[in-house]
Write a protein that holds these residues in place. Structure first.
Motif, PDB file in Angstrom:
ATOM      1  N   ARG B 412     -15.526  -5.754  20.718  1.00  0.00           N
ATOM      2  CA  ARG B 412     -14.993  -5.816  21.968  1.00  0.00           C
ATOM      3  C   ARG B 412     -13.167  -5.727  21.804  1.00  0.00           C
ATOM      4  NH1 ARG B 412     -17.018 -10.835  24.772  1.00  0.00           N
ATOM      5  NH2 ARG B 412     -15.183 -10.844  25.779  1.00  0.00           N
ATOM      6  N   TRP B 413     -12.918  -6.474  20.810  1.00  0.00           N
ATOM      7  CA  TRP B 413     -11.431  -6.645  21.037  1.00  0.00           C
ATOM      8  C   TRP B 413     -10.527  -5.473  21.020  1.00  0.00           C
ATOM      9  CZ3 TRP B 413      -7.927  -9.795  21.965  1.00  0.00           C
ATOM     10  CH2 TRP B 413      -6.542  -9.694  21.403  1.00  0.00           C
ATOM     11  N   GLU B 414     -10.671  -4.436  20.352  1.00  0.00           N
ATOM     12  CA  GLU B 414      -9.777  -3.382  20.390  1.00  0.00           C
ATOM     13  C   GLU B 414      -9.724  -2.772  21.856  1.00  0.00           C
ATOM     14  OE1 GLU B 414      -7.922  -1.852  18.006  1.00  0.00           O
ATOM     15  OE2 GLU B 414      -8.482  -3.179  16.373  1.00  0.00           O
ATOM     16  N   THR B 415     -10.791  -2.544  22.294  1.00  0.00           N
ATOM     17  CA  THR B 415     -10.915  -2.096  23.826  1.00  0.00           C
ATOM     18  C   THR B 415     -10.116  -3.105  24.538  1.00  0.00           C
ATOM     19  OG1 THR B 415     -13.142  -1.681  23.261  1.00  0.00           O
ATOM     20  CG2 THR B 415     -12.418  -1.049  25.319  1.00  0.00           C
ATOM     21  N   GLU B 416     -10.345  -4.288  24.669  1.00  0.00           N
ATOM     22  CA  GLU B 416      -9.763  -5.324  25.488  1.00  0.00           C
ATOM     23  C   GLU B 416      -8.437  -5.458  25.185  1.00  0.00           C
ATOM     24  OE1 GLU B 416     -11.846  -8.871  26.067  1.00  0.00           O
ATOM     25  OE2 GLU B 416     -13.708  -8.013  26.316  1.00  0.00           O
ATOM     26  N   LEU B 417      -8.019  -5.242  24.086  1.00  0.00           N
ATOM     27  CA  LEU B 417      -6.395  -5.554  23.563  1.00  0.00           C
ATOM     28  C   LEU B 417      -5.835  -4.365  24.095  1.00  0.00           C
ATOM     29  CD1 LEU B 417      -4.363  -6.929  22.082  1.00  0.00           C
ATOM     30  CD2 LEU B 417      -4.876  -5.494  20.188  1.00  0.00           C
ATOM     31  N   SER B 418      -6.368  -3.203  24.060  1.00  0.00           N
ATOM     32  CA  SER B 418      -5.677  -2.008  24.630  1.00  0.00           C
ATOM     33  C   SER B 418      -5.359  -2.193  26.104  1.00  0.00           C
ATOM     34  CB  SER B 418      -6.633  -0.675  24.309  1.00  0.00           C
ATOM     35  OG  SER B 418      -6.417  -0.360  23.172  1.00  0.00           O
ATOM     36  N   ALA B 419      -6.374  -2.492  26.748  1.00  0.00           N
ATOM     37  CA  ALA B 419      -6.281  -2.769  28.150  1.00  0.00           C
ATOM     38  C   ALA B 419      -5.245  -3.709  28.588  1.00  0.00           C
ATOM     39  CB  ALA B 419      -7.813  -3.035  28.822  1.00  0.00           C
ATOM     40  N   VAL B 420      -5.313  -4.697  27.819  1.00  0.00           N
ATOM     41  CA  VAL B 420      -4.323  -5.752  28.283  1.00  0.00           C
ATOM     42  C   VAL B 420      -2.981  -5.451  27.853  1.00  0.00           C
ATOM     43  CG1 VAL B 420      -3.662  -7.880  27.156  1.00  0.00           C
ATOM     44  CG2 VAL B 420      -5.741  -7.909  28.368  1.00  0.00           C
ATOM     45  N   LEU B 421      -2.740  -4.658  26.790  1.00  0.00           N
ATOM     46  CA  LEU B 421      -1.383  -4.280  26.308  1.00  0.00           C
ATOM     47  C   LEU B 421      -0.897  -3.265  27.370  1.00  0.00           C
ATOM     48  CD1 LEU B 421      -1.639  -3.798  22.384  1.00  0.00           C
ATOM     49  CD2 LEU B 421      -0.684  -5.530  23.793  1.00  0.00           C
ATOM     50  N   ALA B 422      -1.569  -2.254  27.742  1.00  0.00           N
ATOM     51  CA  ALA B 422      -1.177  -1.311  28.619  1.00  0.00           C
ATOM     52  C   ALA B 422      -0.659  -1.994  29.968  1.00  0.00           C
ATOM     53  CB  ALA B 422      -2.446  -0.411  29.185  1.00  0.00           C
ATOM     54  N   ARG B 423      -1.306  -3.177  30.243  1.00  0.00           N
ATOM     55  CA  ARG B 423      -0.774  -3.673  31.762  1.00  0.00           C
ATOM     56  C   ARG B 423       0.587  -4.579  31.222  1.00  0.00           C
ATOM     57  NH1 ARG B 423      -5.748  -6.756  34.608  1.00  0.00           N
ATOM     58  NH2 ARG B 423      -4.022  -7.105  35.951  1.00  0.00           N
ATOM     59  N   ILE B 424       0.684  -5.064  30.142  1.00  0.00           N
ATOM     60  CA  ILE B 424       1.821  -5.763  29.773  1.00  0.00           C
ATOM     61  C   ILE B 424       2.875  -4.940  29.640  1.00  0.00           C
ATOM     62  CG2 ILE B 424       2.843  -6.929  27.721  1.00  0.00           C
ATOM     63  CD1 ILE B 424       0.182  -8.279  27.165  1.00  0.00           C
ATOM     64  N   TYR B 425       2.935  -3.851  29.006  1.00  0.00           N
ATOM     65  CA  TYR B 425       4.091  -2.687  28.918  1.00  0.00           C
ATOM     66  C   TYR B 425       4.313  -2.179  30.055  1.00  0.00           C
ATOM     67  CZ  TYR B 425       3.982  -3.271  23.818  1.00  0.00           C
ATOM     68  OH  TYR B 425       3.587  -3.882  22.490  1.00  0.00           O
ATOM     69  N   SER B 426       3.260  -1.926  30.911  1.00  0.00           N
ATOM     70  CA  SER B 426       3.408  -1.522  32.058  1.00  0.00           C
ATOM     71  C   SER B 426       4.350  -2.220  33.148  1.00  0.00           C
ATOM     72  CB  SER B 426       2.215  -0.874  32.755  1.00  0.00           C
ATOM     73  OG  SER B 426       2.128  -0.905  34.147  1.00  0.00           O
ATOM     74  N   LYS B 427       3.969  -3.448  33.100  1.00  0.00           N
ATOM     75  CA  LYS B 427       4.742  -4.667  33.687  1.00  0.00           C
ATOM     76  C   LYS B 427       6.222  -4.609  33.185  1.00  0.00           C
ATOM     77  CE  LYS B 427       5.174  -8.008  36.607  1.00  0.00           C
ATOM     78  NZ  LYS B 427       4.755  -7.675  38.261  1.00  0.00           N
ATOM     79  N   ALA B 428       6.276  -4.600  32.086  1.00  0.00           N
ATOM     80  CA  ALA B 428       7.573  -4.816  31.435  1.00  0.00           C
ATOM     81  C   ALA B 428       8.384  -3.499  31.897  1.00  0.00           C
ATOM     82  CB  ALA B 428       7.614  -4.657  29.930  1.00  0.00           C
ATOM     83  N   GLU B 429       7.891  -2.272  31.966  1.00  0.00           N
ATOM     84  CA  GLU B 429       8.359  -1.040  32.493  1.00  0.00           C
ATOM     85  C   GLU B 429       8.763  -1.413  34.137  1.00  0.00           C
ATOM     86  OE1 GLU B 429       5.887   2.184  31.390  1.00  0.00           O
ATOM     87  OE2 GLU B 429       7.052   3.415  32.725  1.00  0.00           O
ATOM     88  N   GLU B 430       7.971  -2.030  34.783  1.00  0.00           N
ATOM     89  CA  GLU B 430       8.224  -2.059  36.084  1.00  0.00           C
ATOM     90  C   GLU B 430       9.281  -2.952  36.365  1.00  0.00           C
ATOM     91  OE1 GLU B 430       4.604  -3.887  37.957  1.00  0.00           O
ATOM     92  OE2 GLU B 430       6.273  -5.079  39.406  1.00  0.00           O
ATOM     93  N   LEU B 431       9.658  -3.809  35.404  1.00  0.00           N
ATOM     94  CA  LEU B 431      10.682  -5.015  35.688  1.00  0.00           C
ATOM     95  C   LEU B 431      12.166  -4.190  34.912  1.00  0.00           C
ATOM     96  CD1 LEU B 431       8.777  -8.278  34.506  1.00  0.00           C
ATOM     97  CD2 LEU B 431       9.335  -7.330  36.815  1.00  0.00           C
ATOM     98  N   GLY B 432      12.036  -3.043  34.617  1.00  0.00           N
ATOM     99  CA  GLY B 432      13.052  -2.419  34.054  1.00  0.00           C
ATOM    100  C   GLY B 432      13.327  -2.693  32.313  1.00  0.00           C
ATOM    101  N   GLY B 433      12.182  -3.277  32.017  1.00  0.00           N
ATOM    102  CA  GLY B 433      12.277  -3.781  30.320  1.00  0.00           C
ATOM    103  C   GLY B 433      11.890  -2.508  29.469  1.00  0.00           C
ATOM    104  N   LEU B 434      12.094  -2.843  28.474  1.00  0.00           N
ATOM    105  CA  LEU B 434      11.780  -1.746  27.345  1.00  0.00           C
ATOM    106  C   LEU B 434      10.474  -2.223  26.188  1.00  0.00           C
ATOM    107  CD1 LEU B 434      15.315  -1.320  25.713  1.00  0.00           C
ATOM    108  CD2 LEU B 434      14.047   0.466  27.657  1.00  0.00           C
ATOM    109  N   ILE B 435       9.950  -1.344  25.541  1.00  0.00           N
ATOM    110  CA  ILE B 435       8.615  -1.499  24.739  1.00  0.00           C
ATOM    111  C   ILE B 435       9.036  -2.635  23.698  1.00  0.00           C
ATOM    112  CG2 ILE B 435       6.814  -0.571  23.495  1.00  0.00           C
ATOM    113  CD1 ILE B 435       6.997   0.179  26.419  1.00  0.00           C
ATOM    114  N   SER B 436      10.327  -2.482  23.043  1.00  0.00           N
ATOM    115  CA  SER B 436      10.742  -3.117  21.896  1.00  0.00           C
ATOM    116  C   SER B 436      11.894  -3.705  21.926  1.00  0.00           C
ATOM    117  CB  SER B 436      10.194  -2.623  20.634  1.00  0.00           C
ATOM    118  OG  SER B 436      10.852  -3.194  19.543  1.00  0.00           O
ATOM    119  N   GLY B 437      12.352  -4.992  21.774  1.00  0.00           N
ATOM    120  CA  GLY B 437      13.692  -5.455  21.688  1.00  0.00           C
ATOM    121  C   GLY B 437      14.270  -5.553  20.595  1.00  0.00           C
TER     122      GLY B 437
END
Lengths: 483, 483
Positions: B412-437
């Motif tokens: 289950r991990w791979e799928t759940e991780l992907s879903a969660v990461l997509a939301r995290i990075y999309s939030k960062a993007e929404e806040l004007g952030g970048l994928i990697s600091g």
């Protein structure tokens, strides 16, 4: 660049040549096209003022069919798309204060960005400001300082634009502590040669996300893309700032002491050096006087920060500099006195120019080679009889040298100047220095830059140019580009 | 990239596919060829240790026909020329401490630069050091500090190499005052994909001479050229340094206070935040204890400089932070205590990993959006039941987030991780952030980086890549490159 060769026909590179019929047709087409979207006061095609065809030196003059004054990125994009389709060269310019011919057009369109001069956003929460490229440095500095913030890059010419500062990676006096323009540009909005609008960088303090196109654009002298928006980093305004004047009996002692100062752990904001004879020129020009002291050379220092920090640094600086041979240490805590000293320092180029035509050199050498470079120039002066007035940023190795024409007749001057410049740049190269520390290459230093650069390096830069501008229409022939 | 597609046949991208006969032939040719110039201990072709096929996470594994250990730029050039002629992919690596798969080879040659680990020159007169790329950060820091100098970049992983730090533009804790690796790289010697050796940058403090290829190389994750020499800038070692631990009753107050601190004119070297629960993990892992105080969140600060300056800053910091809600302000002037606190902070990732598999995220957001981002992650944890441990560089917006697998079964991990990461990075993007600091994109964050970048931007980066490496052999498929 194949395209440049094509464009060079009748586009100002050889102004005496018969105008090329194809270029004329393209120019007519684009003028008619631009008129559909821009107001008539945004297009200049008759009686183009000479200022749009040159730089601040005014010696090199180019030609252009049109000067266009966009007021938004959308308009820049529209203009670029039109130029791209018609294969016309475009020369972007801000206030035109450059000294290297970087804004001398090679036919086609002059893209004057001076009307894009709005401060779009001041964001104290992220310590950033977002501005259009035509904002004047002086205006921007006052704006943020009134709000208690601070934009450290401080090139001598305050009537330059932020876009121009970015395009030359302008430095200035505060570089020794705060770095140069590069260190304060966080992001850019750009219009590519084909009109595509892209955003690079961001308001983030760290960035390891792909290639840093922001950094590639900084210092690219209008060759890669047109800057239409700039995200700049600000600092809190230092609480306190004070300068000191430090006389030395010899240039050697003065400059050698700079290293001792840097190694002492003090953090001076500015470390300028100026020789006695040069000061005299400045005094005559401004009608002001340096405080009386017997010296062959002076360091002018500034410290900023908290009052205790500054006072501590001043004390430490005095100790190490006196130990290195300083014959005095005058804290300029009277505002009038400080103003007077900096007025003289700030007027040196103009003071030279009041007496004679001069050629500005802004070589940078590793900080331990400054004295060797300045001494070489003095020797060259004795040997050739051509005047060399040098002063500058002792803290960072950036020496400003005015090569003075004096009474050498014009017919001899060009040849003699070329010979002397070749020797100056070759000495800088030998010392591990660079052709330009902050003015850029433009046209004036192209030949020396090419000489100092390996063919592989130039080739690589030109290939990168191709990635941005496959038709070679943006500022052709400048800096690293083929003539 | 057309070339990548060609190379991907049988070069590890699909390890189950039948080996491609052409690749095998090329590999044989090159092995024989390399043997002519390199010693046998410089070539590994049988029983390749898995560590050369992965990164520090060890989850992604690539394939390679050869691991080569060059000892000079000439050898790197020779190897690259051979790979170029044979169109074999080359994956450069240092210590392999990256967390993003940037060193996972895609067939062909692994170019291990760890034997090029000499400090070539220490030049106090220009405040520079010249090193080979394989020098370890820890070794370099000790080396210069023993001499009274200071290399500010300080990423968490001290066993990383300088070449790796440059390739990812590594940041670390001292970035808030001193900046990141980019700010300390003055020049590079590079070997291009075709074997050409070029030098970019110099020992000069200012540079407005052509395009800044040095800056383009920094953060390019081995895709543009192989770094074979690095000129690094040093500072005088600060006279004094001290840390402080500042407890807050809520995360919101703790993080909001960082802005007040930055605006106060103090210049902290480090501003780290860590939540109580995370501290507990670190305490359990290290067997050490934070000083007892009741807090939901802590800031850990460091100040360095002159003793008076540091003491003044500490006082000022205490005043503004208490006013912003700090429930205490503990100066860690006992070395043992300071060591303990930093040991716990430094062990947080390992502490998490001792308990569970985790996926590291190193999003950066504008400094005023940190709290919003961390709060979002807490909410996501509640909503999904997937653990999120966050801490990091509050002073510069770089949040380290461990997404914790816990007892979620692998299937289950791979799928759940992907879903969660997509939301995290999309939030960062929404806040004007970048994928990697500071970690870079590599393979792990490629998908999110591509999602966050405009097609025009990616296209431009890929065209720049072509200027350096027209055959696409250097680290294909990483970061901004097409898979």
């Amino acid at each position: 660049m194949r395209m440049n060769d094509k464009l060079s026909i009748g586009t100002g590179r050889d102004r005496e040549a018969a105008p090329d019929i194809r270029t004329e047709v393209r120019t007519d087409t684009i003028r008619a096209y631009l008129k559909k979207k821009l107001r008539s006061d945004q297009i200049l095609s008759d009686k183009i003022d000479e200022k749009y065809l040159s730089d601040a030196m005014g010696r090199r003059k180019g030609a252009a069919a049109l000067v266009v004054f966009p007021e938004s990125a959308a308009e820049v994009s529209f203009i670029m798309r039109s130029a791209w389709e018609n294969e016309l060269p475009v020369t972007p310019r801000g206030a035109g204060t450059n000294l290297t011919g970087a804004t001398v057009p090679d036919g086609g369109i002059v893209l004057d960005l001076s009307r894009m001069n709005r401060i779009l956003e001041f964001d104290p929460d992220t310590f950033t400001a977002t501005v259009e490229p035509g904002v004047l440095l002086a205006d921007f500095q006052s704006y943020v300082e009134e709000k208690g913030y601070f934009y450290p890059p401080d090139p001598g010419e305050k009537q330059s634009t932020i876009g121009g500062n970015i395009s030359t990676n302008a430095g200035g006096m505060r570089a020794v502590k705060y770095g140069v323009t590069r260190d304060y540009v966080m992001g850019l909005e750009l219009v590519k040669a084909d009109g595509t609008v892209i955003t690079v960088g961001s308001r983030n303090r760290k960035d390891s996300s792909g290639l840093s196109l922001t950094n590639l654009l900084i210092g690219s002298e209008g060759t890669l893309a047109v800057i239409t928006k700039c995200i700049l980093r600000l600092l809190p305004k230092p609480e306190y700032s004070v300068s000191a004047l430090v006389p030395f009996r010899t240039l050697r002692e003065g400059i050698a002491s700079v290293h001792t100062l840097s190694a002492s752990g003090t953090a001076p904001t500015a470390v300028e050096f100026v020789e006695k004879d040069v000061v005299r020129l400045g005094e005559e020009f401004t009608g002001e006087k340096f405080p009386p002291c017997d010296a062959a050379c002076y360091l002018i220092l500034t410290f900023d920060g908290s009052r205790t920090g500054v006072e501590e640094d001043l004390k430490k600086a005095e100790t190490v500099l006196r130990r290195s041979g300083a014959s005095g240490f005058l804290v300029l805590d009277e505002p009038e006195l400080a103003k007077r000293v900096w007025k003289i320092r700030g007027a040196l180029v103009k003071a030279v120019e009041a007496v004679s035509i001069q050629e500005p050199v802004d070589v940078v050498v590793p900080i331990d080679r400054i004295e060797e470079f300045v001494t070489f120039c003095s020797g060259l002066q004795k040997e050739t009889g051509i005047g060399m007035v040098s002063f500058g940023h002792a803290g960072d190795g950036n020496v400003h040298l005015c090569v003075v024409r004096g009474d050498i007749p014009q017919e001899r001057w060009e040849t003699e100047l070329s010979a002397v410049l070749a020797r100056i740049y070759s000495k800088a190269e030998e010392l591990g220095g660079l052709i330009s520390g902050e003015h850029g290459i433009g046209l004036a230093k192209k030949r020396y830059f090419e000489h100092a650069s390996s063919p592989e390096l130039l080739e690589l830069m030109r290939m990168i140019k191709q990635s941005f501008d496959g038709k070679g229409i943006l500022n052709p022939g400048k800096s690293y580009l083929e003539s």
